[in-house]
Design a protein around this motif. Structure first.
Motif, PDB file in Angstrom:
ATOM      1  N   VAL A   1     -33.996   9.491  19.686  1.00 20.16           N
ATOM      2  CA  VAL A   1     -35.084  10.339  20.320  1.00 20.16           C
ATOM      3  C   VAL A   1     -35.187  11.490  19.533  1.00 20.16           C
ATOM      4  O   VAL A   1     -34.149  12.266  19.690  1.00 20.16           O
ATOM      5  CB  VAL A   1     -35.139  10.382  21.683  1.00 20.16           C
ATOM      6  N   ASP A   2     -36.131  11.691  18.613  1.00 25.41           N
ATOM      7  CA  ASP A   2     -36.034  12.845  17.776  1.00 25.41           C
ATOM      8  C   ASP A   2     -36.242  14.311  18.325  1.00 25.41           C
ATOM      9  O   ASP A   2     -35.658  15.318  17.956  1.00 25.41           O
ATOM     10  CB  ASP A   2     -37.339  12.723  16.555  1.00 25.41           C
ATOM     11  N   ARG A   3     -36.980  14.377  19.584  1.00 24.23           N
ATOM     12  CA  ARG A   3     -37.006  15.566  20.462  1.00 24.23           C
ATOM     13  C   ARG A   3     -35.653  15.925  20.730  1.00 24.23           C
ATOM     14  O   ARG A   3     -35.584  17.080  20.845  1.00 24.23           O
ATOM     15  CB  ARG A   3     -38.121  15.611  21.303  1.00 24.23           C
ATOM     16  N   TYR A   4     -34.739  15.066  21.100  1.00 23.04           N
ATOM     17  CA  TYR A   4     -33.275  15.452  21.606  1.00 23.04           C
ATOM     18  C   TYR A   4     -32.816  16.422  20.084  1.00 23.04           C
ATOM     19  O   TYR A   4     -32.055  17.292  20.497  1.00 23.04           O
ATOM     20  CB  TYR A   4     -32.614  14.467  21.926  1.00 23.04           C
ATOM     21  N   HIS A   5     -32.981  16.082  19.078  1.00 19.14           N
ATOM     22  CA  HIS A   5     -32.251  16.462  17.932  1.00 19.14           C
ATOM     23  C   HIS A   5     -33.062  17.732  17.737  1.00 19.14           C
ATOM     24  O   HIS A   5     -32.663  18.659  17.137  1.00 19.14           O
ATOM     25  CB  HIS A   5     -32.313  15.392  16.929  1.00 19.14           C
ATOM     26  N   ILE A   6     -34.326  17.753  17.924  1.00 19.93           N
ATOM     27  CA  ILE A   6     -35.075  19.042  17.595  1.00 19.93           C
ATOM     28  C   ILE A   6     -34.572  20.103  18.392  1.00 19.93           C
ATOM     29  O   ILE A   6     -34.108  21.170  18.295  1.00 19.93           O
ATOM     30  CB  ILE A   6     -36.866  18.973  17.957  1.00 19.93           C
ATOM     31  N   SER A   7     -34.374  19.848  19.998  1.00 23.21           N
ATOM     32  CA  SER A   7     -34.059  20.597  20.809  1.00 23.21           C
ATOM     33  C   SER A   7     -32.547  21.303  20.434  1.00 23.21           C
ATOM     34  O   SER A   7     -32.248  22.531  20.569  1.00 23.21           O
ATOM     35  CB  SER A   7     -34.051  20.188  22.269  1.00 23.21           C
ATOM     36  N   ALA A   8     -31.847  20.263  20.226  1.00 24.76           N
ATOM     37  CA  ALA A   8     -30.299  20.447  19.824  1.00 24.76           C
ATOM     38  C   ALA A   8     -30.064  21.682  18.403  1.00 24.76           C
ATOM     39  O   ALA A   8     -29.489  22.470  18.385  1.00 24.76           O
ATOM     40  CB  ALA A   8     -29.457  19.318  19.428  1.00 24.76           C
ATOM     41  N   SER A   9     -31.077  21.283  17.637  1.00 24.55           N
ATOM     42  CA  SER A   9     -31.266  22.178  16.359  1.00 24.55           C
ATOM     43  C   SER A   9     -31.506  23.497  16.848  1.00 24.55           C
ATOM     44  O   SER A   9     -30.987  24.462  16.245  1.00 24.55           O
ATOM     45  CB  SER A   9     -32.161  21.442  15.212  1.00 24.55           C
ATOM     46  N   GLN A  10     -32.581  23.922  17.415  1.00 27.63           N
ATOM     47  CA  GLN A  10     -32.924  25.083  18.056  1.00 27.63           C
ATOM     48  C   GLN A  10     -31.875  25.842  18.809  1.00 27.63           C
ATOM     49  O   GLN A  10     -31.591  27.046  18.710  1.00 27.63           O
ATOM     50  CB  GLN A  10     -34.252  24.973  18.643  1.00 27.63           C
ATOM     51  N   ALA A  11     -31.195  24.913  19.755  1.00 25.87           N
ATOM     52  CA  ALA A  11     -30.396  25.614  20.535  1.00 25.87           C
ATOM     53  C   ALA A  11     -29.185  26.219  19.625  1.00 25.87           C
ATOM     54  O   ALA A  11     -28.628  27.357  19.913  1.00 25.87           O
ATOM     55  CB  ALA A  11     -29.802  24.721  21.590  1.00 25.87           C
ATOM     56  N   LEU A  12     -28.507  25.561  18.890  1.00 25.10           N
ATOM     57  CA  LEU A  12     -27.470  25.606  18.083  1.00 25.10           C
ATOM     58  C   LEU A  12     -28.018  26.992  17.091  1.00 25.10           C
ATOM     59  O   LEU A  12     -26.849  27.698  16.893  1.00 25.10           O
ATOM     60  CB  LEU A  12     -26.925  24.433  16.983  1.00 25.10           C
ATOM     61  N   PHE A  13     -29.029  26.929  16.587  1.00 19.14           N
ATOM     62  CA  PHE A  13     -29.337  27.959  15.652  1.00 19.14           C
ATOM     63  C   PHE A  13     -29.207  29.290  16.488  1.00 19.14           C
ATOM     64  O   PHE A  13     -29.225  30.223  16.178  1.00 19.14           O
ATOM     65  CB  PHE A  13     -30.585  27.704  14.916  1.00 19.14           C
ATOM     66  N   ALA A  14     -30.142  29.023  17.651  1.00 23.93           N
ATOM     67  CA  ALA A  14     -30.101  30.334  18.624  1.00 23.93           C
ATOM     68  C   ALA A  14     -28.424  30.845  18.880  1.00 23.93           C
ATOM     69  O   ALA A  14     -28.398  32.239  18.980  1.00 23.93           O
ATOM     70  CB  ALA A  14     -30.674  30.080  19.811  1.00 23.93           C
ATOM     71  N   ILE A  15     -27.738  30.174  19.025  1.00 19.21           N
ATOM     72  CA  ILE A  15     -26.373  30.403  19.342  1.00 19.21           C
ATOM     73  C   ILE A  15     -25.841  31.146  18.127  1.00 19.21           C
ATOM     74  O   ILE A  15     -24.877  32.301  18.095  1.00 19.21           O
ATOM     75  CB  ILE A  15     -25.561  29.395  19.650  1.00 19.21           C
ATOM     76  N   ALA A  16     -25.987  30.442  16.759  1.00 17.11           N
ATOM     77  CA  ALA A  16     -25.553  31.082  15.616  1.00 17.11           C
ATOM     78  C   ALA A  16     -26.139  32.555  15.405  1.00 17.11           C
ATOM     79  O   ALA A  16     -25.433  33.362  14.971  1.00 17.11           O
ATOM     80  CB  ALA A  16     -25.859  30.208  14.646  1.00 17.11           C
TER      81      ALA A  16
ATOM     82  N   ILE B   1     -31.452  14.936  11.089  1.00 13.28           N
ATOM     83  CA  ILE B   1     -31.486  13.765  11.623  1.00 13.28           C
ATOM     84  C   ILE B   1     -32.778  13.286  12.443  1.00 13.28           C
ATOM     85  O   ILE B   1     -33.309  12.201  12.269  1.00 13.28           O
ATOM     86  CB  ILE B   1     -30.364  13.687  12.672  1.00 13.28           C
ATOM     87  N   ALA B   2     -33.423  14.482  12.978  1.00 20.06           N
ATOM     88  CA  ALA B   2     -34.798  14.236  13.740  1.00 20.06           C
ATOM     89  C   ALA B   2     -35.589  13.745  12.674  1.00 20.06           C
ATOM     90  O   ALA B   2     -36.586  13.030  12.930  1.00 20.06           O
ATOM     91  CB  ALA B   2     -35.450  15.769  14.291  1.00 20.06           C
TER      92      ALA B   2
ATOM     93  N   ASN C   1     -39.795  10.691   9.958  1.00 20.19           N
ATOM     94  CA  ASN C   1     -40.052  11.373   8.608  1.00 20.19           C
ATOM     95  C   ASN C   1     -41.549  11.364   8.615  1.00 20.19           C
ATOM     96  O   ASN C   1     -42.102  11.993   7.548  1.00 20.19           O
ATOM     97  CB  ASN C   1     -39.325  10.883   7.481  1.00 20.19           C
ATOM     98  N   ARG C   2     -42.340  10.633   9.444  1.00 22.36           N
ATOM     99  CA  ARG C   2     -43.697  11.061   9.349  1.00 22.36           C
ATOM    100  C   ARG C   2     -44.459  11.762  10.130  1.00 22.36           C
ATOM    101  O   ARG C   2     -45.513  11.894  10.474  1.00 22.36           O
ATOM    102  CB  ARG C   2     -44.591   9.535   9.663  1.00 22.36           C
ATOM    103  N   ARG C   3     -43.527  12.557  11.031  1.00 20.10           N
ATOM    104  CA  ARG C   3     -43.972  13.574  12.140  1.00 20.10           C
ATOM    105  C   ARG C   3     -44.097  15.130  10.990  1.00 20.10           C
ATOM    106  O   ARG C   3     -42.877  15.292  11.069  1.00 20.10           O
ATOM    107  CB  ARG C   3     -43.175  13.632  13.231  1.00 20.10           C
TER     108      ARG C   3
END
Length: 319
Positions: A96-111, A143-144, A149-151
């Motif tokens: 599920v790509d939206r899980y990876h999207i949310s994870a990417s944003q959360a990890l970046f916010a922490i960094a 990963i998302a 890759n068409r989104r």
């Protein structure tokens, strides 16, 4: 033929195999040898389908529960709960790509939070921690993209992360440009993508490239005040004041008089006109546009700077 009209699901498949078994049993007087295997076969197929449904359906449901918990943790500023539940959702249903999207944003916010707190005074261990969060953030965004890759939104998310890293990582602006171009190729009529791309060029001082991106945004949506505003800003920096005035007059024709946006654009227009040669000019067109927009000039990312610059992975999606 029914499967061509109605999407396959457990109930439909079960009904199909039951009818198949009954049909096979009804013809037992013709095919006595094969009939005795029809009912057991139908039962096995139905039972197997049910087991598969509960296994995969159960994992998908568990993933959604974890994702909901992650969102709840995020609203409570519970960073650890947010990351733990996102990891659980990804583990249960990694495609599920939206899980990876949310994870990417959360990890970046922490960094970003750690980098903002430490800045140039970060120790070597803290730099490694920041770099680890950022690399994990980029990896999740990649990963998302690899899953879908068409989104355009997946590419936009990756591009926005690179753009935010421009002040603290080498080549981040180039990676952002590559990812934004991929998003634009998939969603060419979205003016916001053009504005974001132009903003990256603007922040790097590549005003010709920024002007081209903003011009495409204006062509895509001529009544978008912020597209004209960004184009006027790039033209001003390039030194093409006459065209900048024309674009800022377009902004005034598209925003509601009396609003903060109108006052901002009016002040910018007056400033631009003061730089023109003294020639008779008319006032700006006082046409009431759709309003409701917020003008935002292109600018470089304001993420905190960490010295020396961090090294980033390339924007190519990783499996």
């Amino acid at each position: 033929m029914l499967f061509l009209i109605v999407p396959a699901n457990f109930i439909l498949l079960a009904t199909f195999y039951i009818l198949l078994g009954l049909l096979a049993s009804g013809r037992s007087h013709e095919v006595s040898t094969g009939a005795k295997f029809a009912a057991p076969l139908a039962f096995i197929l139905i039972a197997g389908g049910a087991i598969a449904f509960f296994i995969f359906g159960g994992r998908a449901y568990a993933a959604e529960i974890s994702y909901k918990r992650a969102l709840d943790a995020g609203t409570k500023n519970d960073a650890q709960g947010l990351i733990n539940n996102l990891n659980a959702a990804i583990s249960a249903n990694p495609a599920v790509d939206r899980y990876h999207i949310s994870a990417s944003q959360a990890l970046f916010a922490i960094a970003n939070a750690v980098a903002r707190q430490k800045g140039q005074n970060a120790t070597e261990d803290e730099r490694k921690q920041i770099t680890g969060f950022i690399q994990d953030s980029i990896r999740q965004a990649q990963i998302a993209v690899s899953f879908n890759n068409r989104r355009a939104g997946n590419w936009e998310n990756l591009a926005s992360i690179y753009r935010a890293l421009v002040p603290m990582a080498k080549d981040a602006d180039q990676f952002a440009v590559q990812a934004y171009n991929q998003a634009i190729a998939l969603d060419p009529i979205n003016p916001l993508l053009r504005i974001s791309l132009g903003g990256v060029h603007f922040g790097a001082g590549r005003y010709d490239d920024a002007i081209r991106a903003f011009e495409f945004a204006v062509q895509t949506k001529p009544d978008f005040a912020n597209a004209h505003y960004n184009l006027a800003s790039a033209l001003r920096e390039k030194g093409d004041i006459a065209r900048a005035v024309t674009e800022m007059e377009s902004v005034l024709s598209l925003v509601q008089p009396g609003t903060k946006d109108y006052e901002t654009a009016k002040g910018e227009l007056d400033n631009l006109k003061s730089k023109l040669p003294a020639t008779p000019t008319g006032g700006p067109a006082n046409v009431t546009g759709p309003g409701g927009e917020t003008l935002q000039a292109p600018q470089a990312s304001q993420a905190p700077v960490v010295e020396p610059p961090l090294t980033l992975p390339s924007p190519s999606p990783q499996p």
